[in-house]
Design a protein around this motif. Sequence first.
Motif, mmCIF file in Angstrom:
data_model
loop_
_atom_site.group_PDB
_atom_site.id
_atom_site.type_symbol
_atom_site.label_atom_id
_atom_site.label_comp_id
_atom_site.label_asym_id
_atom_site.label_seq_id
_atom_site.Cartn_x
_atom_site.Cartn_y
_atom_site.Cartn_z
ATOM 1 N N GLY A 15 -3.686 -7.605 7.262
ATOM 2 C CA GLY A 15 -3.469 -6.109 7.490
ATOM 3 C C GLY A 15 -2.715 -5.620 6.070
ATOM 4 O O GLY A 15 -2.272 -6.382 5.367
ATOM 5 N N ASP A 16 -2.920 -4.292 5.806
ATOM 6 C CA ASP A 16 -2.596 -3.659 4.413
ATOM 7 C C ASP A 16 -1.190 -3.754 4.182
ATOM 8 O O ASP A 16 -0.851 -4.127 3.156
ATOM 9 C CB ASP A 16 -3.178 -2.192 4.506
ATOM 10 N N GLN A 17 -0.323 -3.601 5.237
ATOM 11 C CA GLN A 17 1.370 -3.839 4.939
ATOM 12 C C GLN A 17 1.541 -5.103 4.862
ATOM 13 O O GLN A 17 2.416 -5.298 3.816
ATOM 14 C CB GLN A 17 2.085 -3.238 6.429
ATOM 15 N N GLY A 18 1.325 -5.981 5.406
ATOM 16 C CA GLY A 18 1.541 -7.424 5.319
ATOM 17 C C GLY A 18 1.148 -7.933 3.740
ATOM 18 O O GLY A 18 1.916 -8.596 3.117
ATOM 19 N N TRP A 19 -0.096 -7.303 3.434
ATOM 20 C CA TRP A 19 -0.671 -7.900 2.192
ATOM 21 C C TRP A 19 -0.070 -7.471 1.170
ATOM 22 O O TRP A 19 0.345 -7.945 0.239
ATOM 23 C CB TRP A 19 -2.191 -7.516 2.292
ATOM 24 N N SER A 20 0.382 -6.143 1.316
ATOM 25 C CA SER A 20 1.094 -5.444 0.250
ATOM 26 C C SER A 20 2.414 -6.089 -0.245
ATOM 27 O O SER A 20 2.683 -6.103 -1.312
ATOM 28 C CB SER A 20 1.219 -3.941 0.764
ATOM 29 N N VAL A 21 2.881 -6.324 0.865
ATOM 30 C CA VAL A 21 4.397 -7.359 0.663
ATOM 31 C C VAL A 21 4.140 -8.452 0.130
ATOM 32 O O VAL A 21 4.857 -8.951 -0.839
ATOM 33 C CB VAL A 21 5.186 -7.409 2.194
ATOM 34 N N ASP A 24 3.118 -7.978 -3.563
ATOM 35 C CA ASP A 24 4.057 -7.605 -4.389
ATOM 36 C C ASP A 24 5.003 -8.721 -4.771
ATOM 37 O O ASP A 24 5.505 -8.840 -5.913
ATOM 38 C CB ASP A 24 4.828 -6.537 -3.652
#
Length: 159
Positions: A15-21, A24
Amino acid sequence: FTDVEGSTTLAAAMGDQGWSVLIDQHFQTIESIVKAHRGQFVKSLGDGTLSSFPSANEALLAAVKIQEAATSTDVEPRLGLRVGIHTGDVVLTRGDFFGTVVNKAARITASANAGEILVSDVTRVMVGGKQELNFSDAKSVSLKGLPEDHTVYRLEWME
């Protein structure tokens, strides 16, 4: 250059949120290692990075540390990194690097498999016989958009 193998599939699964973290944190680790080896973290490109170093030796030592960090983390999923290094003069415009050297480094990275550090023949010659660096035998590869075949070496970094 660094590049995460299979990042599209990973991002979709996380998911976008998990991948983003995750990505980063990954970029922060790379930037820290690059700086510790007197390099400049130039930019991130989706799931990859571009960095510059004052010497080929520092670039190779940083690449080893980056691969070690990627494989020794407790964070799941572990990222499979491809690293490609080429040495030469670049064009600096607006804080970004351009030119054939940059393009060749990107293409060398694309030729690598997860866990590999591939270096150009020029880079291999520049580091000479440094005892802490071991390379595979030369192999010839075709690099997209660049004429003729190119010689690359795999930097052997795992114990």
